[in-house]
Design a protein around this motif. Structure first.
Motif: not given
Length: 274
Positions: A211-219, A221-231
């Motif tokens: 389903s469509a992600l809200s702006d908050e959910q997208t942000a 998710l982006g923050s979590k992936l930044n932490d996981i991959y370190g970039r």
């Protein structure tokens, strides 16, 4: 794009020259990009010319002189300066010279998007075009048809996307279509998305959500992936209700499948092994 050692060195020199040329206030990066890609089209058609410009048995000066005689008055002086370096360098094969020139043309166009503050838009539009092609196999077949006239493919691209995307996006898509072999358009478009993201030193995460992600959910998710991959990670999200719920995230060759359908498939595999 995989290049052998000599071609990697040649491309590095040409990239430095391109950077110097585009740093000049009088240089139009979009024009340089268009012109370099027009030379790629010519070399794709003219095998003998491609071989002559990469012939290691002739001197660098002779090859540079040949390039000047061929293109002087047909492309701008900034593009000619880049072609001087390309022709004067040693390439591992004629095809790798053409592939390197293609890379330079794309880089110039993305530089143009950066200068106008549109590189985010271009990246997003390339992703959307890639998804349109991925979801319409008949479209990819038409665009990848080796026997299809180039003008007809160009007209199809313009009919679908002209006035809907940035001119840099349209030029890059047309160029991918012109050089596609077999069903290679989708792969080529995905490479462009990655290239645009790398301009800002980001990696690309392809996210499929039920389903469509809200702006908050997208942000988040982006923050979590930044932490996981370190970039920094650039998110490109598409919706597919067939997942049933959850997300599938692909970063490079790694896939994180948190979808309901993925979990069911994993359960079936465990039961089959039991």
């Amino acid at each position: 794009m995989t290049l052998h050692a000599a071609s990697r060195e040649a491309l590095g020199l040409a990239e430095e020259r391109l950077g110097e040329v585009l740093a000049d206030a009088g240089a139009d990066a979009a024009t340089v990009g268009d012109e370099l890609l027009s030379v790629v089209d010519l070399l794709d058609r003219e095998i003998g010319l491609r071989r002559a410009l990469s012939d290691a048995s002739t001197t660098p000066e002779a090859r540079t002189d040949l390039a000047r005689r061929l293109f002087d008055g047909k492309v701008s002086e900034p593009a000619l300066k880049v072609l001087d370096t390309v022709a004067g360098s040693r390439w591992s094969s004629p095809r790798e010279l053409t592939d390197g020139l293609e890379s330079l043309g794309r880089s110039a166009l993305l530089t143009a998007a950066e200068k106008t503050g549109n590189v985010d838009t271009v990246e997003s539009q390339l992703f959307q075009v890639a998804r349109v092609v991925a979801h319409h196999p008949e479209l990819e077949t038409a665009l990848s048809d080796l026997a299809g006239p180039a003008d007809a493919k160009r007209a199809l691209v313009r009919g679908l996307f002209a006035d809907k995307v940035d001119v840099v996006t349209e030029t890059l898509v047309e160029q991918v279509v012109r050089r596609a072999k077999g069903r290679g358009v989708g792969v080529g478009l995905d490479k462009l998305v990655k290239l645009a993201a790398e301009r800002r030193q980001r990696s690309v995460a392809y996210v499929t959500s039920a389903s469509a992600l809200s702006d908050e959910q997208t942000a988040q998710l982006g923050s979590k992936l930044n932490d996981i991959y370190g970039r920094p990670i650039a998110l490109h999200v598409e919706v597919d209700p067939r997942l049933g719920g959850g997300l599938v995230v692909r970063v490079g060759d790694e896939v994180i499948d948190g979808s309901a359908s993925g979990q069911l498939a994993a359960l079936r595999r465990r039961l089959a092994r039991a």
